[in-house]
Scaffold this active site. Structure first.
Site, PDB file in Angstrom:
ATOM      1  N   CYS A  81       0.649  -0.892   0.009  1.00 31.70           N
ATOM      2  CA  CYS A  81      -0.460  -0.136   0.252  1.00 31.70           C
ATOM      3  C   CYS A  81       0.805   1.041  -0.342  1.00 31.70           C
ATOM      4  O   CYS A  81       0.904   2.169  -0.564  1.00 31.70           O
ATOM      5  CB  CYS A  81      -1.357  -0.279   1.226  1.00 31.70           C
ATOM      6  SG  CYS A  81      -0.818  -0.089   3.029  1.00 31.70           S
ATOM      7  N   HIS A 119      -2.738   1.313   7.000  1.00 29.71           N
ATOM      8  CA  HIS A 119      -3.062   1.174   5.961  1.00 29.71           C
ATOM      9  C   HIS A 119      -3.033   2.462   5.713  1.00 29.71           C
ATOM     10  O   HIS A 119      -3.432   3.545   6.055  1.00 29.71           O
ATOM     11  CB  HIS A 119      -3.760   0.515   5.367  1.00 29.71           C
ATOM     12  CG  HIS A 119      -4.781   0.647   4.458  1.00 29.71           C
ATOM     13  ND1 HIS A 119      -3.569  -0.413   2.869  1.00 29.71           N
ATOM     14  CD2 HIS A 119      -5.678   0.879   3.476  1.00 29.71           C
ATOM     15  CE1 HIS A 119      -4.137   0.635   1.818  1.00 29.71           C
ATOM     16  NE2 HIS A 119      -5.033   0.987   2.043  1.00 29.71           N
ATOM     17  N   ASP A 136      -7.547   4.415  -3.324  1.00 33.24           N
ATOM     18  CA  ASP A 136      -6.690   3.723  -3.090  1.00 33.24           C
ATOM     19  C   ASP A 136      -6.458   2.305  -3.645  1.00 33.24           C
ATOM     20  O   ASP A 136      -7.247   1.355  -4.070  1.00 33.24           O
ATOM     21  CB  ASP A 136      -7.570   3.397  -1.296  1.00 33.24           C
ATOM     22  CG  ASP A 136      -6.296   2.333  -0.964  1.00 33.24           C
ATOM     23  OD1 ASP A 136      -5.465   2.301  -0.911  1.00 33.24           O
ATOM     24  OD2 ASP A 136      -7.053   1.658   0.553  1.00 33.24           O
TER      25      ASP A 136
END
Length: 287
Positions: A81, A119, A136
């Site tokens: 991520c 995250h 995202d």
């Protein structure tokens, strides 16, 4: 001395947009509007896989833009991520979008446990739009966003072949808590929770190192690879490979060992596997 002091000196590097757009296959007019944001996001999701080969080998990947471009854009690799969303943030800012970096607690698979906010996701301001979007491209799960969604509560959004919504959840903090949900297996399922408190690059340097090197982190001892296409989602956890088609059908199988893992990563996930990479719990670490 603080982390990333050196990078704080002088202007941040600008991304090589030509190379990035060639990697993702995106074509169009380079302007900051909602349609461009959606198409850039989707092209990134289809074009660059999710993988954790560096953490599995015992090291934290660099989040410096030149290194991200060398790996994800020019090197035939993917990332997790922090890498994906740091790269996308730089691209969006170069297009003229406003970007705020946020941190979320992953709820998927938590079973009620309270996890740290590890995250990374993005809040994107679009010129002329009434409110920001949640973007995202780095959530390694079948419920990940394919396209960004407006920051609006209790409204279902269809992003490409998936369904998402944002809901509020009570908590003890001063800021509203937002929860991203995906519609999977005939039910709305929590993915992660976040507030709109901005996080900065040094914050993600810390959590990147923690997630990559902590021996209790799943990313440091189990292979996680994801790839999304217009027709299917591929997920590899350790040796367990799952292909989920957009019609909901699934195929699952166990890979037999190192050689088959390399072949699947190369042929099915489109990853240029580096020599000496650790790919399985039984492998020796790279180097």
């Amino acid at each position: 001395m603080t982390i990333n002091d050196a990078s704080a000196q002088g202007a941040a590097p600008r991304p090589d947009l030509d190379a990035y757009l060639a990697r993702t296959g995106w074509t169009g007019e380079r302007r900051a509007d909602a349609a461009t944001l959606r198409s850039l996001h989707l092209a990134h999701m289809y074009g660059i896989p999710f993988e954790n080969l560096e953490p599995l080998g015992g090291s934290a990947p660099s989040l410096a833009l030149p290194d991200l471009e060398a790996k994800l854009v020019r090197g035939g690799r993917g990332g997790y991520c922090y890498e994906h969303n740091t790269l996308l943030a730089a691209v969006l800012e170069a297009f003229g979008f406003g970007v705020t970096r946020l941190a979320a607690r992953v709820l998927l698979g938590a079973g009620g446990a309270v996890r740290p906010r590890t995250h990374m996701l993005l809040l994107v301001d679009v010129p002329g739009e009434p409110g920001p979007y949640v973007a995202d491209v780095g959530f390694g799960a079948g419920g990940a966003l394919l396209e960004p969604v407006p920051l609006v509560a209790d409204t279902e959004f269809r992003d490409a072949t998936r369904r998402h919504r944002l809901v509020h959840r009570p908590h003890r903090g001063p800021l509203e808590l937002w929860v991203l949900q995906a519609y999977e297996d005939d039910a709305w399922r929590d993915q992660y929770a976040f507030t709109l408190e901005p996080f900065e690059a040094p914050d993600f340097e810390v959590v990147n190192w923690h997630i990559a090197t902590n021996p209790r982190s799943p990313f440091s001892h189990l292979l996680y690879v994801q790839r999304t296409t217009p027709d299917a989602h591929l997920a590899l956890s350790g040796r367990h490979l799952v292909e989920t088609r957009t019609d909901g059908s699934r195929k699952e199988r166990e890979l037999t060992g190192h050689d088959e893992i390399v072949r699947v990563l190369t042929d099915d996930f489109g990853i240029a596997v580096p020599d000496g990479a650790r790919l399985d719990a039984g492998d020796a670490p790279a180097g």
